[in-house]
Design an enzyme around this catalytic site. Structure first.
Site, PDB file in Angstrom:
ATOM      1  N   HIS B  58       0.804  -1.223   0.000  1.00 22.24           N
ATOM      2  CA  HIS B  58       0.000   0.000   0.000  1.00 22.24           C
ATOM      3  C   HIS B  58       0.836   1.272   0.000  1.00 22.24           C
ATOM      4  O   HIS B  58       0.330   2.341   0.328  1.00 22.24           O
ATOM      5  CB  HIS B  58      -0.901   0.027   1.242  1.00 22.24           C
ATOM      6  CG  HIS B  58      -1.814  -1.131   1.371  1.00 22.24           C
ATOM      7  ND1 HIS B  58      -2.760  -1.447   0.424  1.00 22.24           N
ATOM      8  CD2 HIS B  58      -1.939  -2.079   2.343  1.00 22.24           C
ATOM      9  CE1 HIS B  58      -3.426  -2.527   0.816  1.00 22.24           C
ATOM     10  NE2 HIS B  58      -2.939  -2.933   1.975  1.00 22.24           N
ATOM     11  N   HIS B 220      -8.021  -4.441  -0.691  1.00 19.84           N
ATOM     12  CA  HIS B 220      -7.492  -5.795  -0.909  1.00 19.84           C
ATOM     13  C   HIS B 220      -8.397  -6.568  -1.848  1.00 19.84           C
ATOM     14  O   HIS B 220      -8.358  -7.788  -1.902  1.00 19.84           O
ATOM     15  CB  HIS B 220      -7.373  -6.555   0.415  1.00 19.84           C
ATOM     16  CG  HIS B 220      -6.699  -5.770   1.476  1.00 19.84           C
ATOM     17  ND1 HIS B 220      -7.385  -5.094   2.449  1.00 19.84           N
ATOM     18  CD2 HIS B 220      -5.389  -5.526   1.682  1.00 19.84           C
ATOM     19  CE1 HIS B 220      -6.514  -4.465   3.228  1.00 19.84           C
ATOM     20  NE2 HIS B 220      -5.304  -4.706   2.779  1.00 19.84           N
TER      21      HIS B 220
END
Lengths: 202, 333
Positions: B58, B220
């Site tokens: 991320h 995700h």
């Protein structure tokens, strides 16, 4: 009677079983979660096994080391819950070099309660807590080691099937609640494999 | 899988080696786990520590925001996987300057469990810990179940605000209070155009057709609100603003900051096309925009898509947002 020698035996069997079952556990976990359940258990048990030679006779200390092997090697929820359960049992038998089969039910219940608090989940939610709950109940009042082992195994197996048709309620699987119906819960299935290995019937 | 890597197993460790090598003035690896990044120079003694953590994949979240006026330390797991509780405990120890540590991170079951356990582990070190969870993704649960929402790009604002309060010398309770205030005042929503691939999985996390998009998808690949044909930019931006403003209305005289964020593959060009609508909607409602952010602030590797994050300000939050900060990915002042 469960002592250091019995613990070392169980560790050896469990490490081997997890290595063998890893692909199957990864696959069933991958359908609903991130597919690392088998890796989590294998890595954790490898770390436990590496510490076997120095395992203390005090079962509390020994089980604490087993728990730490999981907190070090894994960040997955299942690994942390497993460590939490081991720590609860470690606390309960601290300072002792053995315990009796008749105590197993209470120890499983202690693990269940600690894991429930850590995971903030309810019983009946189709999680490993339901396996432990069934095992604690099935072994209550039993004192013959073979009977305790058999009751725990059967309870874990039956729990997986009893919850099979229910939707998942927690974790990543919750978002696939509908899809999860008719599927065995990966964490419950793993607990069945764990208890089979620990009781010497894998 | 088409990725630049050596072996999937080394992906995160090699990424962290490179990050620390590129910016030794900001970051260092702490401890022996190879998964804890701390400030190159620890915060001053007596400063409240702030830690975060979560899965890799991320960047700049989480590791990138270790820096002055931001985080003190961070624990990083495998891609999209929680770090271990031991690693989190190490990060807490690295962040502690004797004034306690705020755990500030996104609401994901595994991370919560491990940060709680890490708190138990550092009790032996006499480190007092508090927790503030980000749960800003409006698409992840209904308003009445807000506590179940996932934390996404709203973390960037929370890091900034809590970090500024800690840098200003506020104590643990004060830093925790203002971090919670920021967490309560922030909302996000995302839309995905393509999937990403976790290196150790080797195949895309989900399948989506070339001409489709998914509104509300998580970082995700958690399922969103709807999936349909790709829409024009203005329609996408309009619906995302509708969803944010329905959850947190903005009116005449309000001051807000807004983050238009690429999930990874979407280029800045497209973010600016979307920003036109964001600005028109907020100003149309009578609000003033403070310090807008447009770029890659919280990503899902090569996922194409965008997220909008809206932070409603009061005087206190605005002051902390404007305070200086410095890391390899973001500098204010």
């Amino acid at each position: 009677m469960i002592d250091r020698a019995a613990l070392l035996g169980a560790i050896g069997r469990l490490a081997a079983a997890m290595e063998r079952e890893a692909p199957a556990l990864n696959e069933i976990d991958g359908a609903l979660g991130d597919g690392d359940l088998g890796i989590t258990m294998t890595r954790g048990m490898q770390a436990v096994q590496q510490g076997m030679a120095e395992m203390p006779a005090d079962l509390g200390q020994a089980l604490l080391r087993c728990a730490q092997a999981f907190t070090k090697t894994s960040g997955s929820s299942y690994g942390t819950l497993f460590a939490t359960g081991l720590m609860a049992v470690a606390k309960a038998v601290k300072g002792r070099e053995s315990f009796e089969a008749s105590e197993v039910s209470g120890l499983i219940a202690a693990a269940r309660d600690a894991m429930q608090a850590r995971g903030k989940a309810e019983l009946g939610g189709k999680t490993v807590l339901d396996s432990l709950d069934a095992m604690a109940k099935a072994t209550a009042g039993l004192s013959d080691p073979a009977e305790v082992a058999c009751a725990a195994r059967e309870a874990a197996r039956e729990a997986v099937e009893a919850f099979r048709e229910r939707p998942a309620t927690v974790g990543r699987a919750r978002i696939f609640a509908e899809k999860s119906r008719t599927m065995r819960d990966p964490g419950m299935l793993a607990m069945t494999r764990i208890v089979e290995a620990v009781t010497g019937e894998a | 899988m088409k990725k630049i890597l050596n072996t999937p197993a080394d992906y995160v460790d090699e990424m962290l080696d490179g990050l620390v090598a590129a910016y030794p003035e900001f970051y260092r690896l702490h401890g022996d786990s190879h998964r804890v990044v701390a400030r190159a120079q620890a915060g001053r003694a007596g400063k409240v520590g702030i830690v975060s953590g979560g899965g890799s994949g991320h960047l700049p979240i989480f590791t990138g925001y270790v820096g002055t006026g931001l985080l003190d330390a961070c624990a990083i797991g495998d891609v999209f996987a929680s770090p271990s509780s031991e690693q989190m405990a190490d990060a807490i120890r690295a962040a502690d300057q004797g004034a306690g540590v705020l755990r500030l991170y996104g609401n994901y079951g595994g991370d919560v469990m491990n940060f709680d356990m890490a708190g138990d582990l550092v009790e032996f070190d006499d480190i007092r810990c508090t927790t503030v969870l980000l749960a800003d993704d409006v698409a992840s649960a209904a308003p009445e179940e807000r506590e179940k929402r996932r934390g996404v790009a709203g973390m960037v604002y929370a890091f900034k605000i809590a970090g500024a309060a800690a840098e200003a010398g506020q104590d643990l309770d004060a830093v925790t209070r203002v971090a919670q205030k920021a967490a309560d005042a922030v909302r996000s929503v995302g839309a995905a155009l393509s999937s990403c691939t976790v290196p150790q999985a080797g195949r895309p996390t989900f399948d989506i057709a070339e001409d489709e998009m998914e509104m509300g998808m998580g970082i995700h690949g958690e399922p969103g609100v709807w999936r349909n044909k790709l829409r024009p930019a203005d329609a996408i931006a309009g619906e995302m603003m509708d969803r944010l403003l329905a959850d947190m209305p903005v009116g005449q005289g309000d001051r807000v900051s807004v983050l238009v964020n690429s999930l990874g593959a979407t280029p800045p060009e497209e973010l600016y096309i979307l920003y036109r609508v964001v600005k028109a909607r907020l100003e149309g409602a009578g609000a003033s925009i403070v310090m807008p952010l447009v770029g890659r602030y919280a990503t899902s590797m090569e996922m194409a898509g965008v997220s909008f994050t809206l932070l409603k300000l009061d005087e206190e939050l605005e002051g902390l947002l404007r305070a200086p900060c410095d890391c390899a990915f973001w500098r204010v002042g």
